[in-house]
Write an enzyme that holds these catalytic residues in place. Sequence first.
Site, PDB file in Angstrom:
ATOM      1  N   CYS A  60       2.885  -4.612   3.103  1.00 45.91           N
ATOM      2  CA  CYS A  60       1.942  -4.325   2.018  1.00 45.91           C
ATOM      3  C   CYS A  60       1.875  -5.480   1.024  1.00 45.91           C
ATOM      4  CB  CYS A  60       2.319  -3.021   1.314  1.00 45.91           C
ATOM      5  SG  CYS A  60       4.014  -2.971   0.686  1.00 45.91           S
ATOM      6  N   HIS A  65       6.159  -0.349  -3.080  1.00 41.80           N
ATOM      7  CA  HIS A  65       4.919  -0.523  -2.328  1.00 41.80           C
ATOM      8  C   HIS A  65       3.924  -1.315  -3.167  1.00 41.80           C
ATOM      9  CE1 HIS A  65       1.837   0.355   0.602  1.00 41.80           C
ATOM     10  NE2 HIS A  65       1.069   0.946  -0.302  1.00 41.80           N
TER      11      HIS A  65
END
Length: 494
Positions: free
Chosen positions: A142, A445
């Site tokens: 990510c 994330h």
Amino acid sequence: FWCVVCRSNKSPWVCLTCSSVHCGRYVNGHAKKHYEDAQIPMTNHKKTEKQEKVQHTVCMDCSSYSTYCYRCDDFVVNDTKLGLVQKVREHLQNLENSAFTSDRHRKRKLLENSSLNSKLLKVNGSTTTLCATGLRNLGNTCFMNAILQSLSNIQQFCCYFKELPAVELRNGKTAGRRTYHTRSQGDNNVSLVEEFRKTLCALWQGNQTAFSPESLFYVVWKIMPNFRGYQQQDAHEFMRYLLDHLHLELQGGFNGVPRSVILQENSNLSASNKCCINGASTVVTAIFGGILQNEVNCLICGTESRKFDPFLDLSLDIPSQFRNKRTKNQESGPMCTLRDCLRSFTDLEELDETELYMCHKCKKKQKSTKKFWIQKLPKVLCLHLKRFHWTAYLRNKVDTYVEFPLRGLDMKCYLLEPENSGPESCLYDLVAVVVHHGSGVGSGHYTAYAAHEGRWFHFNDSTVTLTDEETVGKAKAYILFYVERQAKPGAEKL
């Protein structure tokens, strides 16, 4: 294609032994479980070729057609003597093409109806297509996806790479086939510029919901050893490595085209906008390059030392007095703003005992003050908020909310010679934001917000959704990308 176990259509892999389809390891992992369940109990005898086949070790990605061996734990490029792997690829491509044709007819019928599907929305009363493409997560990638989506929405930078000539197709038996990078290939066989170009071309075409950047990722593995593996990485560190390596590769030319010819293809890159870092200028330094003046004064004799340093981004501390304020609506204490961070960066600072300045007049290390001025602003101003700090044992995150403007960021007061700048040349408008969700740099994330043709999108790996300015303004920014506002033609100077 659907997983036969969970019916998921995300990351489908087909077993080349039995043709069954399962989801990848980063969905529900049924493809890997299929391999593990098919294992034959090990014996002391050497396995036969027949036993190898029964183990269901090799599978193919139904989207990118890459082949993977679970036993070797690596992607493979070799084929059988009869070229069976390539035949499977061609068969999957034919299935995809036929599915695309039928899907196109289905969408045409949907458009004729009054109801709109989730990929359509209304803007100013007219129906438009949501053409944004997500990036598949290849395993804690990510950090890379958020940076790629941000850079893809910086139009001048993105368009430059998309207009570069493609690498010529190879000759001989491999002519016309896709290139599949593996960890066993040599460094000379990879091009970061080419894979970056192909990734940017795949975005904003509207013909797929998600693109798999695996070829780019394996080039990154080859030339950036720090990012090998599937652990979480720092998005800012990756961005710096990516821009530096793109810059270095472009300096040497690309696909046989001299660097000077490549630069001339982009008429918007004038000599006055170039900033050289590590040699000759490229599009990287022409877009992101600025110049800082570092001014140090000896507090004993008053000697002043000036040094000019090129930069691609500015790393800003969040002032300590704001570090306990975590949300925009929290009432205790004043709110931290981006201007506070910029002011902290450029304010006069007295260096502590560990940073004594070597004064050439005093001929020894002395107490001194330091101040930064911006001597030249870049076309795209990249601001990195330093949210991660080392303590005795851990790297903690500063989770403070920092208020930032979506348009009209005025940088004139931080310039060394503001009187030489026009009224519009110091104003910047936000184009992208990278956000880190979680508590630590090695976990959490990354997602990104970016503006495209007047609309804001939220990029969360393979998922792309429309959003609004209010939502973007509430984000706890980690990296901010601001684009220089262009003066309107014929506008009178104040």
